[in-house]
Write a protein that holds these residues in place. Structure first.
Motif, PDB file in Angstrom:
ATOM      1  N   GLY A 153       0.774  -8.188  -5.015  1.00  0.00           N
ATOM      2  CA  GLY A 153      -0.293  -7.251  -5.338  1.00  0.00           C
ATOM      3  C   GLY A 153      -0.009  -5.848  -4.862  1.00  0.00           C
ATOM      4  O   GLY A 153       1.004  -5.575  -4.196  1.00  0.00           O
ATOM      5  N   TRP A 154      -0.935  -4.938  -5.191  1.00  0.00           N
ATOM      6  CA  TRP A 154      -0.720  -3.508  -4.970  1.00  0.00           C
ATOM      7  C   TRP A 154      -2.051  -2.794  -4.739  1.00  0.00           C
ATOM      8  O   TRP A 154      -3.041  -3.052  -5.418  1.00  0.00           O
ATOM      9  N   LEU A 155      -2.047  -1.926  -3.747  1.00  0.00           N
ATOM     10  CA  LEU A 155      -3.091  -0.928  -3.568  1.00  0.00           C
ATOM     11  C   LEU A 155      -2.360   0.394  -3.401  1.00  0.00           C
ATOM     12  O   LEU A 155      -1.577   0.565  -2.472  1.00  0.00           O
ATOM     13  N   ALA A 156      -2.579   1.313  -4.298  1.00  0.00           N
ATOM     14  CA  ALA A 156      -1.775   2.535  -4.337  1.00  0.00           C
ATOM     15  C   ALA A 156      -1.891   3.310  -3.022  1.00  0.00           C
ATOM     16  O   ALA A 156      -2.951   3.320  -2.398  1.00  0.00           O
ATOM     17  N   PRO A 157      -0.802   3.949  -2.585  1.00  0.00           N
ATOM     18  CA  PRO A 157      -0.839   4.706  -1.331  1.00  0.00           C
ATOM     19  C   PRO A 157      -1.916   5.784  -1.371  1.00  0.00           C
ATOM     20  O   PRO A 157      -1.911   6.642  -2.245  1.00  0.00           O
ATOM     21  N   ALA A 158      -2.850   5.702  -0.391  1.00  0.00           N
ATOM     22  CA  ALA A 158      -3.978   6.637  -0.331  1.00  0.00           C
ATOM     23  C   ALA A 158      -4.748   6.679  -1.650  1.00  0.00           C
ATOM     24  O   ALA A 158      -5.358   7.694  -1.992  1.00  0.00           O
ATOM     25  N   LEU A 159      -4.691   5.570  -2.411  1.00  0.00           N
ATOM     26  CA  LEU A 159      -5.398   5.434  -3.697  1.00  0.00           C
ATOM     27  C   LEU A 159      -4.972   6.501  -4.698  1.00  0.00           C
ATOM     28  O   LEU A 159      -5.787   7.060  -5.427  1.00  0.00           O
ATOM     29  N   THR A 160      -3.674   6.765  -4.774  1.00  0.00           N
ATOM     30  CA  THR A 160      -3.139   7.764  -5.706  1.00  0.00           C
ATOM     31  C   THR A 160      -2.271   7.075  -6.751  1.00  0.00           C
ATOM     32  O   THR A 160      -1.551   6.131  -6.436  1.00  0.00           O
ATOM     33  N   HIS A 161      -2.311   7.580  -7.974  1.00  0.00           N
ATOM     34  CA  HIS A 161      -1.690   6.887  -9.101  1.00  0.00           C
ATOM     35  C   HIS A 161      -1.000   7.871 -10.036  1.00  0.00           C
ATOM     36  O   HIS A 161      -1.180   9.082  -9.936  1.00  0.00           O
ATOM     37  N   THR A 162      -0.254   7.294 -10.979  1.00  0.00           N
ATOM     38  CA  THR A 162       0.224   8.008 -12.155  1.00  0.00           C
ATOM     39  C   THR A 162      -0.289   7.238 -13.372  1.00  0.00           C
ATOM     40  O   THR A 162      -0.750   6.101 -13.237  1.00  0.00           O
ATOM     41  N   PRO A 163      -0.178   7.816 -14.575  1.00  0.00           N
ATOM     42  CA  PRO A 163      -0.632   7.088 -15.761  1.00  0.00           C
ATOM     43  C   PRO A 163       0.153   5.805 -16.036  1.00  0.00           C
ATOM     44  O   PRO A 163      -0.305   4.948 -16.796  1.00  0.00           O
ATOM     45  N   ARG A 164       1.320   5.642 -15.411  1.00  0.00           N
ATOM     46  CA  ARG A 164       2.152   4.471 -15.687  1.00  0.00           C
ATOM     47  C   ARG A 164       2.060   3.393 -14.611  1.00  0.00           C
ATOM     48  O   ARG A 164       2.658   2.316 -14.753  1.00  0.00           O
ATOM     49  N   THR A 165       1.308   3.617 -13.546  1.00  0.00           N
ATOM     50  CA  THR A 165       1.345   2.718 -12.390  1.00  0.00           C
ATOM     51  C   THR A 165       1.040   1.272 -12.764  1.00  0.00           C
ATOM     52  O   THR A 165       1.796   0.356 -12.405  1.00  0.00           O
ATOM     53  N   LEU A 166      -0.051   1.019 -13.458  1.00  0.00           N
ATOM     54  CA  LEU A 166      -0.455  -0.354 -13.738  1.00  0.00           C
ATOM     55  C   LEU A 166       0.566  -1.064 -14.626  1.00  0.00           C
ATOM     56  O   LEU A 166       0.864  -2.254 -14.415  1.00  0.00           O
ATOM     57  N   MET A 172       4.051  -8.140 -10.534  1.00  0.00           N
ATOM     58  CA  MET A 172       2.877  -8.189  -9.665  1.00  0.00           C
ATOM     59  C   MET A 172       1.761  -8.963 -10.372  1.00  0.00           C
ATOM     60  O   MET A 172       1.586  -8.859 -11.587  1.00  0.00           O
ATOM     61  N   ASP A 173       0.991  -9.714  -9.613  1.00  0.00           N
ATOM     62  CA  ASP A 173      -0.106 -10.488 -10.184  1.00  0.00           C
ATOM     63  C   ASP A 173      -1.436  -9.740 -10.149  1.00  0.00           C
ATOM     64  O   ASP A 173      -2.292  -9.972 -11.004  1.00  0.00           O
ATOM     65  N   TYR A 174      -1.626  -8.866  -9.149  1.00  0.00           N
ATOM     66  CA  TYR A 174      -2.943  -8.243  -9.037  1.00  0.00           C
ATOM     67  C   TYR A 174      -2.855  -6.819  -8.519  1.00  0.00           C
ATOM     68  O   TYR A 174      -1.913  -6.422  -7.838  1.00  0.00           O
ATOM     69  N   THR A 175      -3.883  -6.063  -8.895  1.00  0.00           N
ATOM     70  CA  THR A 175      -4.082  -4.721  -8.384  1.00  0.00           C
ATOM     71  C   THR A 175      -5.446  -4.653  -7.712  1.00  0.00           C
ATOM     72  O   THR A 175      -6.408  -5.293  -8.154  1.00  0.00           O
ATOM     73  N   CYS A 176      -5.516  -3.874  -6.633  1.00  0.00           N
ATOM     74  CA  CYS A 176      -6.782  -3.635  -5.933  1.00  0.00           C
ATOM     75  C   CYS A 176      -7.355  -2.265  -6.285  1.00  0.00           C
ATOM     76  O   CYS A 176      -8.322  -1.815  -5.647  1.00  0.00           O
ATOM     77  N   ASP A 177      -6.777  -1.587  -7.258  1.00  0.00           N
ATOM     78  CA  ASP A 177      -7.076  -0.185  -7.507  1.00  0.00           C
ATOM     79  C   ASP A 177      -8.182   0.070  -8.517  1.00  0.00           C
ATOM     80  O   ASP A 177      -8.433   1.213  -8.885  1.00  0.00           O
ATOM     81  N   HIS A 211       0.853  -1.193   0.000  1.00  0.00           N
ATOM     82  CA  HIS A 211       0.000   0.000   0.000  1.00  0.00           C
ATOM     83  C   HIS A 211       0.891   1.245   0.000  1.00  0.00           C
ATOM     84  O   HIS A 211       0.545   2.272   0.579  1.00  0.00           O
ATOM     85  N   GLY A 212       2.062   1.109  -0.682  1.00  0.00           N
ATOM     86  CA  GLY A 212       3.032   2.193  -0.684  1.00  0.00           C
ATOM     87  C   GLY A 212       3.898   2.164   0.566  1.00  0.00           C
ATOM     88  O   GLY A 212       3.815   1.246   1.383  1.00  0.00           O
ATOM     89  N   ILE A 213       4.731   3.162   0.712  1.00  0.00           N
ATOM     90  CA  ILE A 213       5.652   3.207   1.849  1.00  0.00           C
ATOM     91  C   ILE A 213       4.951   3.804   3.067  1.00  0.00           C
ATOM     92  O   ILE A 213       4.887   3.194   4.135  1.00  0.00           O
ATOM     93  N   TYR A 214       4.447   4.999   2.937  1.00  0.00           N
ATOM     94  CA  TYR A 214       3.660   5.665   3.970  1.00  0.00           C
ATOM     95  C   TYR A 214       2.299   6.021   3.374  1.00  0.00           C
ATOM     96  O   TYR A 214       2.209   6.329   2.180  1.00  0.00           O
ATOM     97  N   ASN A 215       1.278   6.031   4.203  1.00  0.00           N
ATOM     98  CA  ASN A 215      -0.027   6.443   3.688  1.00  0.00           C
ATOM     99  C   ASN A 215      -0.201   7.961   3.690  1.00  0.00           C
ATOM    100  O   ASN A 215      -1.279   8.469   3.395  1.00  0.00           O
ATOM    101  N   THR A 216       0.874   8.669   4.004  1.00  0.00           N
ATOM    102  CA  THR A 216       0.878  10.131   3.937  1.00  0.00           C
ATOM    103  C   THR A 216       1.777  10.632   2.810  1.00  0.00           C
ATOM    104  O   THR A 216       2.097  11.823   2.745  1.00  0.00           O
ATOM    105  N   ARG A 217       2.191   9.726   1.917  1.00  0.00           N
ATOM    106  CA  ARG A 217       2.981  10.118   0.742  1.00  0.00           C
ATOM    107  C   ARG A 217       2.286   9.590  -0.497  1.00  0.00           C
ATOM    108  O   ARG A 217       1.967   8.401  -0.584  1.00  0.00           O
ATOM    109  N   TYR A 218       2.087  10.448  -1.455  1.00  0.00           N
ATOM    110  CA  TYR A 218       1.208  10.153  -2.569  1.00  0.00           C
ATOM    111  C   TYR A 218       1.976  10.014  -3.879  1.00  0.00           C
ATOM    112  O   TYR A 218       3.062  10.558  -4.049  1.00  0.00           O
ATOM    113  N   SER A 219       1.342   9.305  -4.814  1.00  0.00           N
ATOM    114  CA  SER A 219       1.970   9.091  -6.124  1.00  0.00           C
ATOM    115  C   SER A 219       1.839  10.296  -7.044  1.00  0.00           C
ATOM    116  O   SER A 219       2.567  10.395  -8.032  1.00  0.00           O
ATOM    117  N   TYR A 220       0.920  11.192  -6.735  1.00  0.00           N
ATOM    118  CA  TYR A 220       0.728  12.352  -7.603  1.00  0.00           C
ATOM    119  C   TYR A 220       2.035  13.108  -7.792  1.00  0.00           C
ATOM    120  O   TYR A 220       2.733  13.427  -6.827  1.00  0.00           O
TER     121      TYR A 220
END
Length: 301
Positions: free
Chosen positions: A160-173, A181-186, A123-132
């Motif tokens: 698997g992966w759930l983006a930190p605080a549900l934040t993404h970039t266009p390249r994440t997937l 990775m086998d699965y995404t929860c996003d 779920h990322g490193i910290y839930n207070t740091r975002y992918s944006y």
């Protein structure tokens, strides 16, 4: 038509839930179960005074937000154990949405989950740091850090992966698939697993949930503990009924500082008892659901 194609990001194919002309491949879960149920405890770490991301504030209050930080830290001091003991009592393994920094900050929580046989995904490193705003090198570094840190702490390679605080970039997937990775929860678009279109490799979207996430239940929808428990039971019963046609998936996303509070854990136990007593439920982990899906006709890339 051209405008519609232009606006469609093409993340996944469209397949109607029920269609005689375009039927979905039938999914069959082990032992004739109709609904695969997985619990996703979010074991998170929040920073008291995180670095500022210009795209989104980490806390609604000015930093340091002592109230927000300490409320969430109840999870790592008390409520994780209350929630985890209840899950173990009723035979529900966890598939952990992990803030990877927890491995270093509070390893006791990660060790407890590992000893219970729970699965870990990032779920990322910290839930207070975002992918944006991240560039590709930064995003790769987070994925690589997640893989290495979790493997060092638990012996597991995350799948698997759930983006930190549900934040993404266009390249994440695409990056997730590239790193194996086998699965995404996003993606929240279906009640069955689906394949995601990625540049290389294979990536499966496993149903996660915002609608029955305890964060949404208590913070957004302002449910009482009993109302939230009733929502989970109605969600399961409907999916188990519909899964007789083709297997469905129910995810129960949890945050222990919410569900593990003394006044909420009792109604939640009633949910676990209800599902465990119903022989239509395949109570399992995220990775097992993805493996079963991929082994069937619907699991091709």
């Amino acid at each position: 038509m051209a405008e519609a194609q232009k606006s469609d990001p093409g993340l996944f194919d469209y397949a109607p839930y029920r269609s005689a002309r375009q039927p979905r491949p039938q999914i069959q879960w082990p032992d004739g179960k109709t609904c695969a149920v997985w619990v996703a405890p979010n074991l998170e770490y929040y920073e008291l005074d995180p670095a500022v991301n210009p795209h989104r504030k980490s806390w609604p209050k000015p930093h340091p937000d002592v109230v927000g930080y300490s409320h969430r830290d109840h999870a790592n001091r008390v409520s994780h154990w209350r929630m985890a003991e209840m899950m173990t009592k009723h035979g529900f393994p966890g598939s952990v949405s992990l803030s990877v920094a927890l491995c270093d900050h509070i390893p006791e929580v990660v060790e407890d989950a590992s000893q219970r046989g729970w699965e870990f995904f990032s779920h990322g490193i910290y839930n207070t740091r975002y992918s944006y705003g991240m560039d590709e090198a930064q995003e790769r570094a987070i994925i690589e850090d997640s893989i290495a840190t979790v493997e060092r702490a638990t012996g597991q390679r995350i799948r698997g992966w759930l983006a930190p605080a549900l934040t993404h970039t266009p390249r994440t997937l695409d990056l997730l698939a590239e790193y194996g990775m086998d699965y995404t929860c996003d993606l929240y678009h279906d009640d069955q697993p689906t394949d995601v279109h990625v540049a290389s490799g294979q990536l499966t979207a496993i149903p996660y949930s915002l609608e029955v996430n305890d964060h949404y239940g208590f913070f957004i929808y302002n449910m009482s503990p009993r109302e939230y428990a009733d929502t989970l039971i109605r969600q399961y019963d409907r999916l188990a009924d519909e899964g007789a046609v083709s297997g469905t998936v129910m995810c129960i996303p949890l945050h222990s500082y919410l569900i593990g509070q003394p006044h909420r854990i009792g109604p939640f136990e009633a949910v676990l008892e209800h599902i465990a007593a119903d022989d239509r439920a395949w109570i399992t982990r995220a990775g097992d659901i993805v493996d079963s899906f991929r082994a069937q006709a619907g699991g091709g890339s």
